[in-house]
Scaffold this active site. Structure first.
Site, PDB file in Angstrom:
ATOM      1  N   ASN A 154       0.873  -1.171   0.000  1.00 32.90           N
ATOM      2  CA  ASN A 154       0.000   0.000   0.000  1.00 32.90           C
ATOM      3  C   ASN A 154       0.912   1.223   0.000  1.00 32.90           C
ATOM      4  OD1 ASN A 154      -1.799   2.034   0.501  1.00 32.90           O
ATOM      5  ND2 ASN A 154      -2.669   1.124   2.359  1.00 32.90           N
ATOM      6  N   ARG A 195      -2.587  -2.154  -3.287  1.00 35.36           N
ATOM      7  CA  ARG A 195      -3.771  -1.342  -3.038  1.00 35.36           C
ATOM      8  C   ARG A 195      -3.678  -0.104  -3.921  1.00 35.36           C
ATOM      9  NH1 ARG A 195      -5.511   2.757   1.629  1.00 35.36           N
ATOM     10  NH2 ARG A 195      -7.593   3.073   0.808  1.00 35.36           N
ATOM     11  N   HIS A 243     -12.846   3.540  -0.216  1.00 34.87           N
ATOM     12  CA  HIS A 243     -12.936   2.533   0.858  1.00 34.87           C
ATOM     13  C   HIS A 243     -13.670   1.272   0.395  1.00 34.87           C
ATOM     14  CE1 HIS A 243     -12.862   5.871   4.195  1.00 34.87           C
ATOM     15  NE2 HIS A 243     -11.637   5.418   3.984  1.00 34.87           N
ATOM     16  N   ARG A 261     -11.701  16.413   7.262  1.00 36.90           N
ATOM     17  CA  ARG A 261     -12.413  16.802   6.031  1.00 36.90           C
ATOM     18  C   ARG A 261     -13.828  17.246   6.366  1.00 36.90           C
ATOM     19  NH1 ARG A 261     -11.054  11.328   3.517  1.00 36.90           N
ATOM     20  NH2 ARG A 261      -8.886  11.564   2.893  1.00 36.90           N
ATOM     21  N   GLU A 272      -8.565  -4.647   5.028  1.00 39.45           N
ATOM     22  CA  GLU A 272      -8.431  -4.391   3.594  1.00 39.45           C
ATOM     23  C   GLU A 272      -7.281  -5.194   2.991  1.00 39.45           C
ATOM     24  OE1 GLU A 272      -8.716  -0.388   5.112  1.00 39.45           O
ATOM     25  OE2 GLU A 272      -9.458   0.233   3.153  1.00 39.45           O
TER      26      GLU A 272
END
Ligand code: ADP
Length: 398
Positions: free
Chosen positions: A7, A90, A178, A239, A384
């Site tokens: 990743n 990823r 996601h 965010r 993940e």
């Protein structure tokens, strides 16, 4: 089969080596400050972590060091790189890639064409892939895209209501993120319930520093809260989530901010941090709220309300609801958020067992449904990397 999952971030490279025969992680670690110094934390399962400061000018050098650690006598778990059967990458943004794919020249070329819509995550992901191709050219490599779980979403849910040519010519559309996490936890939930996923209407709440909510109907995503970028949706650590876009033009016109400055405000200084003025970490915000800090309480309420709204909207879109899943840092650990979200949701059939919710067991799928409730509510730890390893195994074996 041994699978290395990578990743790559702009200055980091995370890795995990899986033994798929036993579903075990053999070793994992993180390279940080790539291009600006360098450090590695490497951990062989069952051993103490090994940390070193080492010059890592680029992702290629970082990967070389990772491979040498994985093979080292002292910290390693394999005798040589030849023991690795495949590599899974990823890739946060796969544009309009429909599913996880074996990496070929044309896949890399496609990822290069979408860098303009993915300027932050695209280049490091491509750098990680190229570093692997250079060091292990004969190994099957697979790209797993966070966005491809959303390839089943209907255009009425991904085309923005702005002039159509912005979609057609510039690909300004909703993509969703996601996806690997939402796909994994919805699958694990179906297993936990012992029902085919094809028969379930599920809402998965991935609540971390970045948060998104997805409606999964019959195993397929039908809507999700993040959009063209991970900025859209509910309020997150730093965010803003969805706001009226006129706020942006207002700030630019009246305060003289540049486009980049507004983007930084909305991405890095907003959300829980921006409202509370305390932290992006919900633990600190709860601590402040307990001491009576009003802005901390407001930040929590904004977060909870955003989650509730999405659950209501997605129940409407699916015409029903069988299960709600909480996952990621907040979803898996913050019992109070789960309780606040599920409060007064009896109309939709959501009711949790408050005792079980507070005294939950970490790290395993955990049922917090109240007795007799129509909708099942579960905590499912996300993974993940394992999902990427599963896809990589499947595609590498073909
Ligand atoms: P990221 O999106 O960066 O992967 P995480 O999934 O780790 O982030 O989520 C970070 C959030 O999860 C923080 O707001 C933090 O408060 C919360 N969190 C993470 N771990 C815990 C924990 N053990 N207990 C309570 N809250 C936690």
């Amino acid at each position: 089969m041994k699978i290395l999952v990578l990743n790559a971030g702009s200055s980091s490279l995370k890795y995990q080596l899986f033994n798929m025969d036993s579903s075990e992680v053999l070793a994992k670690g993180t390279c940080e400050r790539i291009g600006a110094g360098g450090a590695i934390t490497h951990k062989r399962t069952g051993s103490e972590p090994f940390c070193e400061e080492i010059d890592l000018p680029n992702h290629g050098v970082a990967l070389e060091r990772v491979l040498s650690l994985l093979c080292s006598a002292e910290y390693g778990v394999i005798a040589s790189v030849a023991e690795i059967d495949a590599v899974g990458h990823r890739v946060a943004h796969g544009g309009e890639m429909l599913e996880s794919s074996r990496i070929t020249e044309s896949v890399v070329k496609y990822l290069e064409t979408i860098v303009p819509i993915n300027p932050l995550h695209g280049p490091p992901a491509i750098a990680g892939i190229k570093a692997c191709l250079a060091l292990m050219p004969d190994l099957p490599q697979v790209a797993v895209f966070d966005t491809s779980f959303y390839s089943t979403i209907e255009s009425s849910r991904y085309v923005y209501a702005i002039p159509y040519e912005f979609y057609e010519n510039d690909k300004r559309r909703r993509y969703g993120f996601h996806g690997t996490s939402h796909r994994y936890v919805s699958g694990e939930l179906a297993k936990a319930l012992g029902k085919p996923i094809e028969e379930l209407k599920i809402i998965t709440c991935h609540l971390g520093n970045g948060s998104s909510i997805t409606a999964v109907d019959g195993g397929k995503a039908i809507d999700t809260s993040m959009g063209f970028t991970p900025q859209e949706g509910i309020a997150m650590g730093t965010r803003s989530g969805t706001i009226d876009p006129t706020v942006v033009t207002y700030l630019m016109k009246t305060k003289g901010y540049s486009a980049q400055e507004v983007e930084d405000i909305l991405n890095k200084k907003s959300g829980l941090l921006g409202v509370s003025g305390i932290s992006n970490d919900l633990r600190n915000i709860f601590a402040a709220a307990e001491e009576g800090n009003e802005r901390a309480k407001l930040a929590i309420d904004i977060l909870v309300n955003g989650i509730k709204k999405h659950i209501g909207a997605y129940t409407a879109e699916m015409n029903g609801l069988d299960a709600v899943v909480f996952t990621a840092g907040i979803g898996e650990n913050q019992a109070n958020v789960r309780e606040m979200v599920c409060e007064n949701m009896g109309y939709l059939g959501i009711e949790i067992d408050k005792e079980r919710n507070m005294n939950f067991t970490r790290g395993i799928p955990f049922d917090i449904t109240a007795k007799g409730a129509k909708v099942a509510t579960w905590i499912i730890p996300t993974d993940e990397e394992y999902m990427i390893a599963i896809d990589t195994q499947r595609l590498a074996s073909k």
